[in-house]
Design an enzyme around this catalytic site. Structure first.
Site, PDB file in Angstrom:
ATOM      1  N   GLY A 126      23.494  12.710  -8.113  1.00  0.00           N
ATOM      2  CA  GLY A 126      24.786  12.354  -8.698  1.00  0.00           C
ATOM      3  C   GLY A 126      24.796  12.668 -10.177  1.00  0.00           C
ATOM      4  N   GLY A 127      25.941  12.389 -10.793  1.00  0.00           N
ATOM      5  CA  GLY A 127      26.099  12.668 -12.214  1.00  0.00           C
ATOM      6  C   GLY A 127      25.182  11.792 -13.058  1.00  0.00           C
ATOM      7  N   ARG A 128      24.897  10.597 -12.582  1.00  0.00           N
ATOM      8  CA  ARG A 128      24.144   9.652 -13.404  1.00  0.00           C
ATOM      9  C   ARG A 128      22.650   9.641 -13.093  1.00  0.00           C
ATOM     10  NH1 ARG A 128      26.607   4.154 -12.315  1.00  0.00           N
ATOM     11  NH2 ARG A 128      26.923   4.985 -10.239  1.00  0.00           N
ATOM     12  N   GLY A 129      22.275  10.323 -12.031  1.00  0.00           N
ATOM     13  CA  GLY A 129      20.860  10.314 -11.656  1.00  0.00           C
ATOM     14  C   GLY A 129      20.719  10.694 -10.197  1.00  0.00           C
ATOM     15  N   ASP A 245      36.089  -0.066  -7.819  1.00  0.00           N
ATOM     16  CA  ASP A 245      35.703   1.333  -7.564  1.00  0.00           C
ATOM     17  C   ASP A 245      35.473   1.534  -6.070  1.00  0.00           C
ATOM     18  OD1 ASP A 245      35.148   3.942  -8.255  1.00  0.00           O
ATOM     19  OD2 ASP A 245      33.017   3.568  -8.651  1.00  0.00           O
TER      20      ASP A 245
END
Ligand SMILES: Nc1ncnc2c1ncn2[C@@H]1O[C@H](COP(=O)(O)OP(=O)(O)OP(=O)(O)O)[C@@H](O)[C@H]1O
Length: 396
Positions: A126-129, A245
């Protein structure tokens, strides 16, 4: 022992008047007694000093303990997490006020459990890890989310990490992902979750299988599971919690297709205006966050389950939301079988289908106050789910 000393020496010290009597006077000085008093004084002051130091040490220890238990303290824990060598998770109280206690894992344990975070263990990037599968005790498999720090936007990652761990430490429910622990090592933060063997609802619906693994009944079970998880957040948490979310990629499915809500990085408490006039919350400040946002997102997921379409389709031209695409078509319910996900066509009672579609349309109304409460949604779905799947429908 008493001593004999000449009066000439003793008199100035003892203030004994000279007399014309015999030249030598026996004066007994209680030197022994004085010594004892002195020793007692030294001993008691030493004891006092030790007691004061002990008390100070205890106070300091308690103070540090309290700070390590708060989430600001997690940052400071990295070195101790790093330096300890035991292979067992250290049980660490997160918040003594709430029920939550979660283990702090040593980074080395997570590193060895994921084969040094090898590509072979990657479940998703993912974008965060990255998300890894890991084996920590040699038997069962868990999931480790590794959030990489040190770059731009890290404060956001850190906030989400703390929010996620904070909420999941307190919230325990069968339809909410279980947090097994966390680790902080230098810039790297890891969160350990239970393994959800069937991945996300998004990957089931829109991945290679295109929803083929999800029968009508399983879809209803997933909808009821999500509604139960949300009902717990909105109605049984005090103060209520808003997820903010909710989407199919944040709905995870275990080996039996039990659905659990995940990703609490944006979750927040909901404080209604009437109840807490003097304690404005984030919700009151921006005026946008309500439990009805989650109900809307639930409606979108229900439409995805019915129609097999993504929440937002991204064709070459403009992205289109499933809501704007489906709602006009659903004004005539005879249309519904035509736009249904081909993977479930003809497999359900039409009355049930109409009812679920009606619930979905209610949930995605533009005016939040017109949307139903999640409890009402849940109670309208339960009768459509067979008894053995947790509903109240008896199939004869
Ligand atoms: N506990 C888990 N077990 C198995 N698979 C998981 C688990 N958690 C997440 N996944 C899979 O990894 C994917 C990415 O999850 P993750 O929570 O890392 O998303 P993300 O990077 O935070 O993205 P976003 O914030 O956009 O949802 C999920 O959609 C799911 O397919």
């Amino acid at each position: 022992t008493p001593q004999e000393i000449p009066i000439s020496e003793a008199s100035p010290r003892l203030g004994v008047a000279q007399s014309p009597g015999p030249p030598i006077v026996k004066v007994v000085i209680r030197q022994d007694l004085n010594k004892k008093i002195l020793i007692a004084l030294i001993a008691s002051s030493t004891l006092l000093c030790i007691t004061v130091m002990l008390l100070l040490y205890l106070l300091l220890w308690r103070y540090r303990g309290m700070h390590n238990n708060s989430f600001n303290g997690i940052k400071g824990k990295s070195d101790s997490v790093k330096s300890s060598v035991s292979t067992k998770p250290v049980v660490h109280k997160v918040d003594s006020v709430t029920r939550g206690t979660i283990p702090v894992y040593e980074y080395q344990l997570l590193e060895s459990g994921t084969n040094k975070f090898s590509d072979g263990n990657v479940l998703s990037r993912g974008g965060r890890g990255c998300l890894y599968s890991a084996c920590l005790d040699g038997k069962s498999s868990v999931t480790v989310k590794k959030l990489d720090g040190g770059g731009v936007g890290d404060t956001d990652i850190e906030k989400q990490f703390e929010n996620e761990v904070d909420w999941l430490a307190k919230i325990k429910h069968q339809n909410i992902i279980s947090l097994l622990g966390f680790s902080v090592y230098r810039q790297t933060r890891c969160i350990v979750y239970e393994m959800m063997q069937n991945g996300s609802l998004e990957s089931q619906l829109h991945g290679p299988s295109q929803g083929a693994g999800l029968t009508w009944q399983l879809r209803m079970k997933i909808a009821v599971d999500i509604a139960r998880g949300l009902e717990y957040l909105h109605e049984h948490c005090h103060p209520p919690v808003v997820h903010r979310d909710l989407k199919s990629s944040n709905i995870l499915l275990d080996s039996d297709f039990n659905a659990k809500i995940s990703d609490f990085g944006y979750a927040t408490v909901l404080i209604t205006q009437n109840k807490n006039l003097n304690r404005p919350s984030e919700y009151l400040l921006d005026g946008k966050v309500t439990d009805k946002n989650d109900v809307y997102s639930f409606g979108v997921i229900l439409l995805e389950l019915l129609l097999g379409k993504r929440s937002v389709e991204k064709p070459s031209t403009e992205p289109e939301s499933v809501v704007t695409w489906a709602v006009p078509k659903l004004s005539d319910r005879a249309n519904l079988p035509n736009i249904l996900d081909p993977a479930i066509k003809g497999s359900m009672d039409l009355k049930h289908l109409y009812q679920v579609a009606a619930v979905a349309v209610l949930c995605v109304q533009p005016e939040p106050s017109y949307r139903p409460l999640i409890t009402d949604v849940l109670h309208s779905l339960i009768p459509l789910l067979p008894l053995e799947l947790g509903g109240s429908l008896r199939i004869l």
